[in-house]
Motif scaffolding. Structure first.
Motif, PDB file in Angstrom:
ATOM      1  N   GLN A 112      15.867 -27.256  18.553  1.00  0.00           N
ATOM      2  CA  GLN A 112      17.130 -27.570  18.083  1.00  0.00           C
ATOM      3  C   GLN A 112      17.442 -27.826  16.767  1.00  0.00           C
ATOM      4  O   GLN A 112      17.966 -27.556  15.168  1.00  0.00           O
ATOM      5  CB  GLN A 112      18.670 -26.936  18.856  1.00  0.00           C
ATOM      6  CG  GLN A 112      18.835 -26.218  19.917  1.00  0.00           C
ATOM      7  CD  GLN A 112      19.882 -26.169  20.227  1.00  0.00           C
ATOM      8  OE1 GLN A 112      20.417 -27.189  20.626  1.00  0.00           O
ATOM      9  NE2 GLN A 112      20.926 -25.654  20.877  1.00  0.00           N
ATOM     10  N   PRO A 115      19.621 -27.383  12.044  1.00  0.00           N
ATOM     11  CA  PRO A 115      20.474 -27.018  13.011  1.00  0.00           C
ATOM     12  C   PRO A 115      21.435 -25.741  11.856  1.00  0.00           C
ATOM     13  O   PRO A 115      22.037 -27.224  10.724  1.00  0.00           O
ATOM     14  CB  PRO A 115      20.702 -27.512  14.027  1.00  0.00           C
ATOM     15  CG  PRO A 115      20.484 -29.310  12.853  1.00  0.00           C
ATOM     16  CD  PRO A 115      19.030 -28.605  12.199  1.00  0.00           C
ATOM     17  N   GLN A 116      22.297 -24.873  11.821  1.00  0.00           N
ATOM     18  CA  GLN A 116      23.289 -25.134  10.840  1.00  0.00           C
ATOM     19  C   GLN A 116      23.943 -24.473  12.029  1.00  0.00           C
ATOM     20  O   GLN A 116      23.969 -22.887  11.774  1.00  0.00           O
ATOM     21  CB  GLN A 116      22.274 -23.827   9.725  1.00  0.00           C
ATOM     22  CG  GLN A 116      21.413 -24.152   9.217  1.00  0.00           C
ATOM     23  CD  GLN A 116      20.780 -23.027   8.447  1.00  0.00           C
ATOM     24  OE1 GLN A 116      21.168 -22.384   8.177  1.00  0.00           O
ATOM     25  NE2 GLN A 116      19.575 -23.983   6.844  1.00  0.00           N
ATOM     26  N   GLY A 117      25.060 -24.494  12.093  1.00  0.00           N
ATOM     27  CA  GLY A 117      25.826 -24.142  12.980  1.00  0.00           C
ATOM     28  C   GLY A 117      25.081 -23.560  14.195  1.00  0.00           C
ATOM     29  O   GLY A 117      24.845 -24.488  15.699  1.00  0.00           O
ATOM     30  N   SER A 118      25.760 -22.205  14.512  1.00  0.00           N
ATOM     31  CA  SER A 118      25.196 -21.816  16.114  1.00  0.00           C
ATOM     32  C   SER A 118      23.762 -21.246  16.275  1.00  0.00           C
ATOM     33  O   SER A 118      23.510 -20.387  16.768  1.00  0.00           O
ATOM     34  CB  SER A 118      26.325 -20.651  16.631  1.00  0.00           C
ATOM     35  OG  SER A 118      25.852 -19.426  15.046  1.00  0.00           O
ATOM     36  N   ARG A 119      23.390 -21.227  14.816  1.00  0.00           N
ATOM     37  CA  ARG A 119      21.702 -21.017  15.180  1.00  0.00           C
ATOM     38  C   ARG A 119      21.245 -22.071  13.982  1.00  0.00           C
ATOM     39  O   ARG A 119      21.057 -23.020  13.700  1.00  0.00           O
ATOM     40  CB  ARG A 119      21.549 -19.695  13.589  1.00  0.00           C
ATOM     41  CG  ARG A 119      22.293 -20.072  12.266  1.00  0.00           C
ATOM     42  CD  ARG A 119      22.459 -18.484  11.104  1.00  0.00           C
ATOM     43  NE  ARG A 119      21.312 -18.857  11.002  1.00  0.00           N
ATOM     44  CZ  ARG A 119      20.086 -19.119  10.277  1.00  0.00           C
ATOM     45  NH1 ARG A 119      20.669 -19.296   9.249  1.00  0.00           N
ATOM     46  NH2 ARG A 119      19.065 -18.274   9.980  1.00  0.00           N
ATOM     47  N   THR A 135      16.654 -30.370  22.031  1.00  0.00           N
ATOM     48  CA  THR A 135      17.618 -29.081  22.068  1.00  0.00           C
ATOM     49  C   THR A 135      18.687 -29.755  23.014  1.00  0.00           C
ATOM     50  O   THR A 135      18.847 -30.917  24.017  1.00  0.00           O
ATOM     51  CB  THR A 135      16.805 -28.255  22.781  1.00  0.00           C
ATOM     52  OG1 THR A 135      17.738 -27.455  23.066  1.00  0.00           O
ATOM     53  CG2 THR A 135      16.450 -28.977  24.151  1.00  0.00           C
ATOM     54  N   GLN A 136      20.168 -29.112  22.536  1.00  0.00           N
ATOM     55  CA  GLN A 136      20.495 -29.539  23.356  1.00  0.00           C
ATOM     56  C   GLN A 136      21.321 -27.809  24.648  1.00  0.00           C
ATOM     57  O   GLN A 136      21.914 -27.542  25.245  1.00  0.00           O
ATOM     58  CB  GLN A 136      22.417 -29.713  22.891  1.00  0.00           C
ATOM     59  CG  GLN A 136      22.377 -31.035  21.898  1.00  0.00           C
ATOM     60  CD  GLN A 136      22.386 -32.000  23.062  1.00  0.00           C
ATOM     61  OE1 GLN A 136      22.526 -31.779  24.032  1.00  0.00           O
ATOM     62  NE2 GLN A 136      21.255 -33.463  22.206  1.00  0.00           N
ATOM     63  N   CYS A 137      19.905 -27.752  24.746  1.00  0.00           N
ATOM     64  CA  CYS A 137      21.055 -25.854  26.009  1.00  0.00           C
ATOM     65  C   CYS A 137      19.626 -26.513  27.137  1.00  0.00           C
ATOM     66  O   CYS A 137      18.083 -26.899  26.515  1.00  0.00           O
ATOM     67  CB  CYS A 137      19.913 -24.938  24.567  1.00  0.00           C
ATOM     68  SG  CYS A 137      18.990 -23.491  26.016  1.00  0.00           S
ATOM     69  N   LYS A 181      12.849 -23.996  22.042  1.00  0.00           N
ATOM     70  CA  LYS A 181      14.442 -24.257  22.476  1.00  0.00           C
ATOM     71  C   LYS A 181      14.866 -24.835  21.666  1.00  0.00           C
ATOM     72  O   LYS A 181      15.798 -25.955  21.860  1.00  0.00           O
ATOM     73  CB  LYS A 181      14.264 -24.567  24.383  1.00  0.00           C
ATOM     74  CG  LYS A 181      13.593 -25.763  24.758  1.00  0.00           C
ATOM     75  CD  LYS A 181      13.486 -25.879  26.011  1.00  0.00           C
ATOM     76  CE  LYS A 181      12.376 -26.869  26.301  1.00  0.00           C
ATOM     77  NZ  LYS A 181      12.407 -27.888  27.751  1.00  0.00           N
TER      78      LYS A 181
END
Length: 238
Positions: free
Chosen positions: A227, A51-55, A212-214, A225
């Motif tokens: 993260q 995980p790198q920020g929003s991506r 995941t947090q999605c 999905k």
């Protein structure tokens, strides 16, 4: 947390007037062979979710692994342990590099592997389909491991089940399959399985540890999905 797992083995009792031979119990130790000089070669494919920020950056790697059983010793409990050296290289043309030392042991009722400071209960004997046990007898299931800077509960929900035995798989005529984790909720996946071939030992391992947090991604495959976490597939190549 420390638990002790015992299997009570019953032996036939002789009648008063006649002697009855006790039944023979086949423990099937051939699925976890141990001897000095054994060499095991594997290819390991891994997918890491960073995980790198929003991506999320997805890294894939392939590693060749060689394990050689080099010695034995008695541990603090006087049980026999086999010392195993683990080597790695990135491609078949590169030299082997020693990456660590681990141990395995096999008692009357248990097969254990001690690696990266974790002792896992791999198989219990005698083997039987649908047999269940706690693979984390010697491990705190709340232990977290660092994967790409993210602390993950690697062992969450682990519980081992012997799925099948003496089944053909790939080039092996007789294999034993252990599912050691099958835990899933909306944001976590912990799923792992191992296969052992008779008179060969471990021939395949697959482990998915994904978060995941999605919450809007319900129905999507975990590979899409996820993260954070990793997917590992390890197969015997000798």
């Amino acid at each position: 947390m420390r638990q002790v797992l015992f299997i009570l083995l019953m032996i036939g009792l002789g009648a008063c007037q006649e002697e009855i031979a006790p039944p023979t119990l086949n423990f099937r130790y051939e699925y976890f062979p141990l001897s000095i000089g054994q060499q095991r070669n594997f290819i390991v494919d891994s997918v890491l979710y960073d995980p790198q920020g929003s991506r999320v950056q997805i890294d894939t790697t392939t590693t060749f692994v060689r394990e050689i059983v080099v010695d034995t010793f008695r541990n603090a409990s006087k049980a026999l342990e086999y010392r195993i050296e683990r080597f790695e290289r990135r491609d078949p043309g590169s030299p082997w590099v020693l990456r660590g030392v681990l141990t395995e042991s096999r008692t009357l009722t248990q097969a254990q592997r001690f690696e990266n400071n974790f002792r896992l209960l791999k198989i219990i004997f005698p083997v039987k389909v649908d047999q269940q046990w706690n693979p984390l007898v010697f491990v705190d299931p709340a232990t977290k491991v660092d994967v790409k800077g993210e602390p993950l509960e690697l062992f969450k929900g682990w519980e081992a089940t012997l799925v099948n035995i003496d089944q053909s798989w790939n080039q092996y005529l007789n294999t034993l399959e252990v599912q050691f984790s099958d835990y899933e909720n909306a944001i976590e996946l912990r799923r792992g399985t191992e296969r052992y071939a008779a008179n060969v030992g471990l021939v395949y391992r697959e482990l998915s540890v994904l978060n995941t947090q999605c919450l809007m991604c319900q129905g999507q495959a975990w590979e899409k999905k996820a993260q954070s976490g990793f997917i590992l597939k390890m197969r015997r190549i000798d």
